[in-house]
Write a protein that holds these residues in place. Structure first.
Motif, PDB file in Angstrom:
ATOM      1  N   GLN A  20      18.656  -0.532  -0.666  1.00  0.00           N
ATOM      2  CA  GLN A  20      17.459   0.299  -0.772  1.00  0.00           C
ATOM      3  C   GLN A  20      17.521   1.490   0.189  1.00  0.00           C
ATOM      4  OE1 GLN A  20      14.341  -2.523   0.007  1.00  0.00           O
ATOM      5  NE2 GLN A  20      14.306  -3.315  -2.100  1.00  0.00           N
ATOM      6  N   LEU A  26      13.434  -2.809   4.532  1.00  0.00           N
ATOM      7  CA  LEU A  26      14.350  -2.410   3.472  1.00  0.00           C
ATOM      8  C   LEU A  26      15.681  -3.116   3.648  1.00  0.00           C
ATOM      9  CD1 LEU A  26      13.753   1.484   3.476  1.00  0.00           C
ATOM     10  CD2 LEU A  26      12.710  -0.195   1.957  1.00  0.00           C
ATOM     11  N   TYR A  34       7.368   1.870   6.348  1.00  0.00           N
ATOM     12  CA  TYR A  34       6.940   0.728   7.153  1.00  0.00           C
ATOM     13  C   TYR A  34       7.313  -0.606   6.521  1.00  0.00           C
ATOM     14  CZ  TYR A  34       4.101   4.449   9.143  1.00  0.00           C
ATOM     15  OH  TYR A  34       3.698   5.620   9.711  1.00  0.00           O
ATOM     16  N   THR A  35       7.829  -0.579   5.305  1.00  0.00           N
ATOM     17  CA  THR A  35       8.224  -1.811   4.623  1.00  0.00           C
ATOM     18  C   THR A  35       9.674  -2.142   4.978  1.00  0.00           C
ATOM     19  OG1 THR A  35       6.734  -1.278   2.801  1.00  0.00           O
ATOM     20  CG2 THR A  35       8.433  -2.925   2.369  1.00  0.00           C
ATOM     21  N   ARG A  42       4.318   4.182  -2.629  1.00  0.00           N
ATOM     22  CA  ARG A  42       4.528   2.859  -3.233  1.00  0.00           C
ATOM     23  C   ARG A  42       5.342   1.946  -2.302  1.00  0.00           C
ATOM     24  NH1 ARG A  42       3.309   3.203  -8.734  1.00  0.00           N
ATOM     25  NH2 ARG A  42       1.539   4.636  -8.841  1.00  0.00           N
ATOM     26  N   LEU A  43       6.263   2.531  -1.549  1.00  0.00           N
ATOM     27  CA  LEU A  43       7.021   1.708  -0.604  1.00  0.00           C
ATOM     28  C   LEU A  43       6.114   1.130   0.465  1.00  0.00           C
ATOM     29  CD1 LEU A  43      10.277   3.817  -0.093  1.00  0.00           C
ATOM     30  CD2 LEU A  43      10.119   1.561  -1.141  1.00  0.00           C
ATOM     31  N   ASN A  44       5.250   1.960   1.036  1.00  0.00           N
ATOM     32  CA  ASN A  44       4.363   1.471   2.090  1.00  0.00           C
ATOM     33  C   ASN A  44       3.278   0.541   1.548  1.00  0.00           C
ATOM     34  OD1 ASN A  44       5.739   2.881   4.097  1.00  0.00           O
ATOM     35  ND2 ASN A  44       4.512   4.731   3.786  1.00  0.00           N
ATOM     36  N   GLU A  45       3.031   0.593   0.245  1.00  0.00           N
ATOM     37  CA  GLU A  45       2.092  -0.347  -0.363  1.00  0.00           C
ATOM     38  C   GLU A  45       2.728  -1.704  -0.642  1.00  0.00           C
ATOM     39  OE1 GLU A  45       0.709   1.557  -3.841  1.00  0.00           O
ATOM     40  OE2 GLU A  45      -0.630   2.969  -2.789  1.00  0.00           O
ATOM     41  N   GLY A  46       4.050  -1.816  -0.436  1.00  0.00           N
ATOM     42  CA  GLY A  46       4.735  -3.073  -0.704  1.00  0.00           C
ATOM     43  C   GLY A  46       5.102  -3.275  -2.151  1.00  0.00           C
ATOM     44  N   ALA A  47       5.323  -2.183  -2.902  1.00  0.00           N
ATOM     45  CA  ALA A  47       5.685  -2.273  -4.320  1.00  0.00           C
ATOM     46  C   ALA A  47       7.026  -1.568  -4.531  1.00  0.00           C
ATOM     47  CB  ALA A  47       4.611  -1.641  -5.198  1.00  0.00           C
ATOM     48  N   PRO A  48       8.153  -2.210  -4.204  1.00  0.00           N
ATOM     49  CA  PRO A  48       9.452  -1.534  -4.328  1.00  0.00           C
ATOM     50  C   PRO A  48       9.848  -1.249  -5.773  1.00  0.00           C
ATOM     51  CG  PRO A  48       9.752  -3.841  -3.741  1.00  0.00           C
ATOM     52  CD  PRO A  48       8.284  -3.569  -3.653  1.00  0.00           C
TER      53      PRO A  48
END
Length: 431
Positions: free
Chosen positions: A75, A71, A68-69, A99-105
Motif C-alpha cells: 500500500q 499501511l 493515520y491508518t 478514505r484512507l484516514n476513514e479506515g476504508a482502504p
C-alpha cells in the motif's frame, strides 16, 4: 518504500537523458525530475535514479505525516507512485487520503482510478497511459503481504454487476498520448495526429516588432517636425487616408479651436506673455481731437449703457416705472459681508451630587457588617434546640450573615460608581 515503488515509477515516467522544456516553462530530466533541471543538462541512468530517490523523500514524508491508518508495504509503494504523479497538493485534498484516514482502504483504491484525465491541446481528456498507471497502482495497493489472499470461489460467490460504480468506467474513450523524448522541448501528441513542423525563427529585418517601431517613429516625427520640413515618404504612408464621404468644410473662418464664425488670432502668443509695446507721444492733432477737460467729456454725447433700461419707444416713456417691491414681492436681500453673530446654546450644568447619598451608602455598608458579624456570632454561640424546630438559631444567624454580605457588596458597588462619575465630571471641567 521498497524497490517495487521505484520500478513502478520508472516504468511509467520513462527516462530522459538530456533536459527538455515543459509547456509551462519548467525543465525536466531523468525520471520526471524538475527541481534542479536546467537547459543543456545531461544525466546517466544511475544519476537519474538517484534524483528519483531524492524526489521520493518529500513523498515519503507526506505519506507518513498525512496518513493515520497503518499501511502495509504494498500500500505504501502504490501510494508513493500515486503521489509522485499527481503532486503533494492534490493528494492532500483528494478523496484517496480521506478514505484512507476513514479506515476504508478498498474505497481509497477505487478512488485512485478517478485520477485519469489530463489537459492536452486545451481539452481535458482521459489518457490511456494514466488509466494503465492507476490500474497498476491499484493492483499493487490491493496485493496482500505473503499468502494472505482471501479465497473467493466462483461457484459460491458468483460475480454480479455493480450498477453503483459508474465512475470507474469512463464515459469518454481513453486517448493514447505520446510525449517526445528527444529534443529540448516536450511535444505531446495524440494518436494519429501529425507532428507539427518547427516554427521558423522570425527575421529581425521584417519582424512585426520592427514594423511597429517604424510606425511609431514615423508618427512621432510627424507630430514634432519643423515648420519648414515636409513629411517623408514613410511618414506619408502612416497618415490616415481621407474618407470618401467626408463632410464639406465650413467656408466661414475658424478660430484656433476649429469653431466657425470667429476670426483666427494673428498672434498665437497670449497677451500676458507679450512684451509691452512702445507708446508714441501724442501729436498735436490727437491732442486737438481729445476733449480739453472733464466738462467737455461730460458734454460729449454718450452711447447707450448696457445696464440702462431705456424705453423702446415714446409711448413707453409716458408709462411710470413699476417699483421693484411690486415686481418682486418675495425678493430677500442677503448681505454676505455682515458679520455673523454666533449664539452658543445654553449649557445646563450637571446637578451637584448630594452628600446624603454617600452617607446612605456608608450606613448601608456598616449595617451589612453588623448583620454579618451578628449573624456569625449568633450561629456559633446559640444553644442547640430540639430537632423539631425548623427555624433554629443557626439558620437565622446564617441568613443574617448572608444578608449582611449582600448589603455590604451593594453599598460598595454604588459608592465606587459615584466616585467614578465624580472623577469624570472633574476631568470634563478641566478641559
Amino acid at each position: 518504500m521498497s524497490r517495487t515503488a521505484i520500478e513502478l515509477i520508472k516504468r511509467f515516467e520513462g527516462y530522459r537523458r538530456t533536459a527538455a522544456q515543459l509547456p509551462d516553462g519548467r525543465w525536466t530530466i531523468g525520471h520526471g525530475h524538475t527541481l534542479t533541471a536546467r537547459q543543456g543538462a545531461e544525466v546517466s541512468t544511475e544519476d537519474a535514479e538517484a534524483l528519483l530517490l531524492y524526489d521520493l523523500i518529500a513523498v515519503s514524508h507526506a505519506l507518513n505525516e498525512a496518513v493515520y491508518t497503518p499501511l502495509i508495504q504494498n500500500q505504501f509503494d502504490a501510494l508513493a507512485s500515486f503521489v509522485f504523479n499527481i503532486g503533494l497538493d492534490n493528494f492532500h485534498r483528494s478523496g484517496v487520503l480521506r478514505r484512507l484516514n476513514e479506515g476504508a482502504p478498498i474505497l481509497a483504491a477505487c478512488a485512485m482510478e478517478l485520477w485519469r484525465k489530463a489537459d492536452v491541446g486545451g481539452e481535458r481528456i482521459v489518457v490511456d497511459a494514466l488509466v494503465r498507471r492507476r490500474a497498476s497502482e491499484k493492483a499493487v495497493f490491493l496485493t496482500p503481504e505473503g499468502d494472505a489472499w482471501v479465497p473467493a470461489p466462483s461457484p459460491i460467490l458468483k460475480p454480479l454487476l455493480d450498477g453503483d460504480a459508474q465512475g470507474v468506467v469512463p464515459q469518454q474513450t481513453p486517448v493514447e498520448v505520446i510525449a517526445s523524448m528527444e529534443g529540448e522541448a516536450v511535444v505531446v501528441l495524440r494518436e494519429g495526429e501529425p507532428t507539427p513542423p518547427p516554427a521558423p525563427p522570425e527575421d529581425d529585418a521584417e519582424g512585426p516588432a520592427k514594423s511597429a517601431a517604424e510606425a511609431v517613429t514615423a508618427r512621432l516625427s510627424t507630430l514634432f517636425q519643423e515648420p519648414d520640413e515636409e513629411p517623408s515618404h514613410a511618414e506619408a504612408e502612416v497618415q490616415p487616408r481621407p474618407h470618401p464621404e467626408r463632410i464639406p468644410e465650413d467656408p466661414r473662418p475658424q478660430d484656433d479651436f476649429g469653431l466657425p464664425g470667429f476670426t483666427p488670432l494673428e498672434d498665437p502668443v497670449p497677451f500676458f506673455l507679450r512684451a509691452p509695446e512702445p507708446q508714441d507721444e501724442p501729436s498735436e492733432a490727437d491732442e486737438a481731437d481729445e476733449p480739453a477737460d472733464e466738462e467737455d467729456q461730460e458734454a460729449a454725447p454718450r452711447g447707450r449703457d448696457l445696464f440702462d433700461t431705456a424705453p423702446a419707444n415714446d409711448a413707453a416713456e409716458a408709462v411710470p416705472a413699476e417699483p421693484e417691491e411690486a415686481r418682486y414681492p418675495s425678493r430677500l436681500v442677503i448681505d454676505d459681508s455682515a458679520p455673523y453673530e454666533f449664539i452658543a446654546p445654553p449649557v445646563q450644568p450637571l446637578p451637584a451630587p448630594t452628600q446624603g447619598g454617600v452617607l446612605t451608602l456608608v450606613a448601608l455598608a456598616v449595617l451589612g457588617l453588623i448583620f454579618f458579624g451578628g449573624g456569625i456570632f449568633w450561629a456559633t454561640n446559640a444553644r442547640p434546640v430540639a430537632s423539631s424546630v425548623w427555624l433554629g438559631p443557626r439558620l437565622v444567624g446564617g441568613l443574617a450573615g448572608i444578608a449582611g454580605v449582600g448589603f455590604f457588596v451593594v453599598a460598595i458597588y454604588f459608592l465606587l460608581d459615584r466616585l467614578g462619575r465624580a472623577s469624570e465630571r472633574r476631568a470634563r471641567q478641566r478641559r
